[in-house]
Design a protein around this motif. Sequence first.
Motif, PDB file in Angstrom:
ATOM      1  N   ILE A   1       0.839  -1.207   0.000  1.00  0.00           N
ATOM      2  CA  ILE A   1       0.000   0.000   0.000  1.00  0.00           C
ATOM      3  C   ILE A   1       0.869   1.250   0.000  1.00  0.00           C
ATOM      4  CG2 ILE A   1      -1.828   1.258   1.217  1.00  0.00           C
ATOM      5  CD1 ILE A   1      -2.663  -1.358   2.497  1.00  0.00           C
ATOM      6  N   SER A   2       0.476   2.234  -0.787  1.00  0.00           N
ATOM      7  CA  SER A   2       1.039   3.597  -0.825  1.00  0.00           C
ATOM      8  C   SER A   2       2.565   3.641  -0.833  1.00  0.00           C
ATOM      9  CB  SER A   2       0.501   4.440   0.343  1.00  0.00           C
ATOM     10  OG  SER A   2       0.759   3.826   1.598  1.00  0.00           O
ATOM     11  N   PRO A   3       3.201   3.121  -1.893  1.00  0.00           N
ATOM     12  CA  PRO A   3       4.666   3.232  -1.981  1.00  0.00           C
ATOM     13  C   PRO A   3       5.093   4.683  -2.156  1.00  0.00           C
ATOM     14  CG  PRO A   3       3.757   2.436  -4.047  1.00  0.00           C
ATOM     15  CD  PRO A   3       2.619   2.466  -3.080  1.00  0.00           C
ATOM     16  N   THR A   4       6.218   5.040  -1.551  1.00  0.00           N
ATOM     17  CA  THR A   4       6.729   6.405  -1.620  1.00  0.00           C
ATOM     18  C   THR A   4       8.251   6.387  -1.676  1.00  0.00           C
ATOM     19  OG1 THR A   4       4.861   7.220  -0.305  1.00  0.00           O
ATOM     20  CG2 THR A   4       6.757   8.662  -0.501  1.00  0.00           C
ATOM     21  N   TYR A   5       8.806   7.166  -2.595  1.00  0.00           N
ATOM     22  CA  TYR A   5      10.260   7.239  -2.731  1.00  0.00           C
ATOM     23  C   TYR A   5      10.874   8.165  -1.685  1.00  0.00           C
ATOM     24  CZ  TYR A   5      10.829   4.653  -7.106  1.00  0.00           C
ATOM     25  OH  TYR A   5      10.884   3.667  -8.067  1.00  0.00           O
ATOM     26  N   LEU A   6      12.023   7.742  -1.138  1.00  0.00           N
ATOM     27  CA  LEU A   6      12.867   8.612  -0.348  1.00  0.00           C
ATOM     28  C   LEU A   6      13.813   9.331  -1.308  1.00  0.00           C
ATOM     29  CD1 LEU A   6      12.020   6.219   1.693  1.00  0.00           C
ATOM     30  CD2 LEU A   6      13.977   7.007   3.037  1.00  0.00           C
ATOM     31  N   PRO A   7      14.413  10.445  -0.875  1.00  0.00           N
ATOM     32  CA  PRO A   7      15.339  11.160  -1.762  1.00  0.00           C
ATOM     33  C   PRO A   7      16.524  10.310  -2.231  1.00  0.00           C
ATOM     34  CG  PRO A   7      14.670  12.578   0.043  1.00  0.00           C
ATOM     35  CD  PRO A   7      14.117  11.216   0.346  1.00  0.00           C
ATOM     36  N   ASN A   8      16.943   9.311  -1.437  1.00  0.00           N
ATOM     37  CA  ASN A   8      18.095   8.487  -1.825  1.00  0.00           C
ATOM     38  C   ASN A   8      17.731   7.336  -2.766  1.00  0.00           C
ATOM     39  OD1 ASN A   8      16.795   6.669  -0.185  1.00  0.00           O
ATOM     40  ND2 ASN A   8      18.453   6.460   1.307  1.00  0.00           N
ATOM     41  N   GLY A   9      16.469   7.219  -3.144  1.00  0.00           N
ATOM     42  CA  GLY A   9      16.045   6.182  -4.066  1.00  0.00           C
ATOM     43  C   GLY A   9      15.429   4.968  -3.422  1.00  0.00           C
TER      44      GLY A   9
ATOM     45  N   LEU B   1      12.564   3.027  -0.997  1.00  0.00           N
ATOM     46  CA  LEU B   1      11.112   3.143  -0.947  1.00  0.00           C
ATOM     47  C   LEU B   1      10.605   2.901   0.467  1.00  0.00           C
ATOM     48  CD1 LEU B   1      10.168   1.209  -4.185  1.00  0.00           C
ATOM     49  CD2 LEU B   1       9.321   3.501  -3.672  1.00  0.00           C
ATOM     50  N   ALA B   2       9.513   3.564   0.784  1.00  0.00           N
ATOM     51  CA  ALA B   2       8.760   3.256   1.997  1.00  0.00           C
ATOM     52  C   ALA B   2       7.388   2.782   1.549  1.00  0.00           C
ATOM     53  CB  ALA B   2       8.636   4.483   2.897  1.00  0.00           C
ATOM     54  N   VAL B   3       6.918   1.676   2.113  1.00  0.00           N
ATOM     55  CA  VAL B   3       5.650   1.103   1.674  1.00  0.00           C
ATOM     56  C   VAL B   3       5.019   0.335   2.823  1.00  0.00           C
ATOM     57  CG1 VAL B   3       6.765  -1.005   0.817  1.00  0.00           C
ATOM     58  CG2 VAL B   3       4.566  -0.283  -0.147  1.00  0.00           C
TER      59      VAL B   3
ATOM     60  N   TYR C   1       7.371  -0.068   5.990  1.00  0.00           N
ATOM     61  CA  TYR C   1       8.717  -0.624   5.952  1.00  0.00           C
ATOM     62  C   TYR C   1       9.597   0.143   4.964  1.00  0.00           C
ATOM     63  CZ  TYR C   1       7.356  -4.775   8.611  1.00  0.00           C
ATOM     64  OH  TYR C   1       6.930  -5.624   9.607  1.00  0.00           O
ATOM     65  N   LEU C   2      10.884   0.128   5.244  1.00  0.00           N
ATOM     66  CA  LEU C   2      11.877   0.672   4.339  1.00  0.00           C
ATOM     67  C   LEU C   2      12.303  -0.428   3.377  1.00  0.00           C
ATOM     68  CD1 LEU C   2      13.701   3.138   3.657  1.00  0.00           C
ATOM     69  CD2 LEU C   2      15.417   2.132   5.194  1.00  0.00           C
ATOM     70  N   ILE C   3      12.249  -0.126   2.075  1.00  0.00           N
ATOM     71  CA  ILE C   3      12.601  -1.087   1.031  1.00  0.00           C
ATOM     72  C   ILE C   3      13.848  -0.582   0.306  1.00  0.00           C
ATOM     73  CG2 ILE C   3      11.822  -2.329  -1.012  1.00  0.00           C
ATOM     74  CD1 ILE C   3      10.151  -2.913   1.453  1.00  0.00           C
ATOM     75  N   GLY C   4      14.892  -1.397   0.256  1.00  0.00           N
ATOM     76  CA  GLY C   4      16.129  -1.005  -0.401  1.00  0.00           C
ATOM     77  C   GLY C   4      16.079  -1.222  -1.900  1.00  0.00           C
ATOM     78  N   SER C   5      17.222  -0.980  -2.561  1.00  0.00           N
ATOM     79  CA  SER C   5      17.300  -1.103  -4.010  1.00  0.00           C
ATOM     80  C   SER C   5      17.122  -2.543  -4.485  1.00  0.00           C
ATOM     81  CB  SER C   5      18.644  -0.560  -4.511  1.00  0.00           C
ATOM     82  OG  SER C   5      19.725  -1.246  -3.885  1.00  0.00           O
ATOM     83  N   ASN C   6      17.341  -3.508  -3.582  1.00  0.00           N
ATOM     84  CA  ASN C   6      17.145  -4.923  -3.936  1.00  0.00           C
ATOM     85  C   ASN C   6      15.701  -5.376  -3.717  1.00  0.00           C
ATOM     86  OD1 ASN C   6      17.071  -4.856  -1.172  1.00  0.00           O
ATOM     87  ND2 ASN C   6      18.599  -6.472  -0.855  1.00  0.00           N
ATOM     88  N   PHE C   7      14.830  -4.423  -3.337  1.00  0.00           N
ATOM     89  CA  PHE C   7      13.410  -4.672  -3.101  1.00  0.00           C
ATOM     90  C   PHE C   7      13.183  -5.690  -1.980  1.00  0.00           C
ATOM     91  CE2 PHE C   7      13.581  -3.052  -7.449  1.00  0.00           C
ATOM     92  CZ  PHE C   7      12.657  -2.023  -7.362  1.00  0.00           C
TER      93      PHE C   7
ATOM     94  N   ASP D   1       5.168  10.015   3.479  1.00  0.00           N
ATOM     95  CA  ASP D   1       5.665  11.034   2.551  1.00  0.00           C
ATOM     96  C   ASP D   1       6.866  11.705   3.209  1.00  0.00           C
ATOM     97  OD1 ASP D   1       5.598  12.447   0.121  1.00  0.00           O
ATOM     98  OD2 ASP D   1       4.710  14.178   1.112  1.00  0.00           O
ATOM     99  N   PHE D   2       7.847  12.140   2.395  1.00  0.00           N
ATOM    100  CA  PHE D   2       9.108  12.646   2.917  1.00  0.00           C
ATOM    101  C   PHE D   2       9.389  14.061   2.444  1.00  0.00           C
ATOM    102  CE2 PHE D   2       9.363   8.079   2.891  1.00  0.00           C
ATOM    103  CZ  PHE D   2      10.024   7.763   4.070  1.00  0.00           C
TER     104      PHE D   2
END
Length: 458
Positions: A273-281, A283-285, A296-302, A319-320
């Motif tokens: 639900i409601s994925p959102t990008y952080l400035p560093n790339g 994701l929070a979802v 949760y914080l999601i890294g580049s490896n998902f 939202d950030f």
Amino acid sequence: MKSIVNNKLERFVGILLVVIFMTLGVYGACFAQDTLTVDIFGPGQRKVNVVLLPPRTLDEGKYQGRNGVNLPLPAEAELFDKDLHRDFEYLPFLNIVPLTAILGGDPSSGVKPGEVDLKPLRLSKVDFALTTGWTIMPSGERKVSLRLIGTYNGRTVVGKRYSRVSEDVLGMIADKFSSHVMRHLTGHSGFFESSIAFVRKNGKDKEIFTVSPQGRNLEQVSALGGVNLSPCWSIDGNRLAFTRLGSRQHLLCIWDKQTGKIDQKTFPGNTVISPTYLPNGDLAVTLTLNGDSDIYLIGSNFKPRKPLAKSWAIEVSPDFDKSGEKMVFVSGRFGNPHIFMLNMKTGKVTRVTHDGKYNTSPTISPDGRFVAFSRQTPLGHRIFVHDMKSGVERQLTFGPGNDEDPAFGPDGYFIAFASSRDGEYKIYLTTRHGDPAMHVPTGKGVAKTPAWRGPGSS
């Protein structure tokens, strides 16, 4: 006798001081007009009066001397004039003065400052006059020259000339020039080069689209069928994340702007639900990894890295700010949905809203000072903004219908939102001052959940 002389001298000095102050006042006013700017982020924004003078056709051979006023205008001139008017209408601090309000009508004989009679414009309290000059080359090529002339200093404050003008680029030229005008007046630009992603209903499906704030360049991003929700741009504007409600579980979708391809990711727990990008790339979802809906914080490896907001209640809608140090979100940890803020460095959570029983869809300004959100009121959902510095909370929209899904623009001045004020949900714009709502053309079908992409992205 001496007292009479002193009295006369005092009266003379008094009159002289009055004259000096009046003179300084006049020059001070002229100086203020000479350096006219608009503080769009201040507690109040002044209105700047501008008149768009009729376009003229210029003779290229006489351009540096006199202009050919009798030459016919190209067909593009009328369309371009409408594009300029529409763009200027999107800037709440600009007040377009109709030519009929000017004493004597059109005060211009040409497009240069010396060819515009400024006296009737000053009498009508016009701050700027915009002139448009068209040149038709022997080859048929069109050129257009634009000048924003200050009526109190008689100088061109913004001047641009564009070549190879055709009907398909008129909107882009109007946008570019309007952006220059906005930068001159406010010190900020980018609104006219930005993009809004949103969800639009297509028959039974809901797909992701993008459009400029003025309604140009409408593009369909997804064609996956079913229900696609909650778009969010990456900080560089190269990717767009959104949720797809699959037949068995939710999927996290990533659209690559360069390739047009959509990558779909699954997570344990079936909820995304409601994925959102952080400035560093990153994701929070919101995921349901352990049965609870937490952010949760999601890294580049998902792969989920750590919970950012966790409780027994539902935690959604992160939202950030631009720094990535502040995250706003919705939580029901006190019974009803309210807005909270997480300090990403310290882990401290601060409650933002205390009034109302249903506060949702928070968006934080890039500088982290303002939080806009939707609150359910007895008259329907309305957009509010909370000043994190002063604690003052203010209602921005007043319907009719419902006003929902606010999204701050990249400049922290404009706010996009969805509203049913005309019967069907569409996208509208206001400012953090609560200026009158402006409709964003998005085509047929219900349009909701706007997300803003900043200018200058590749």
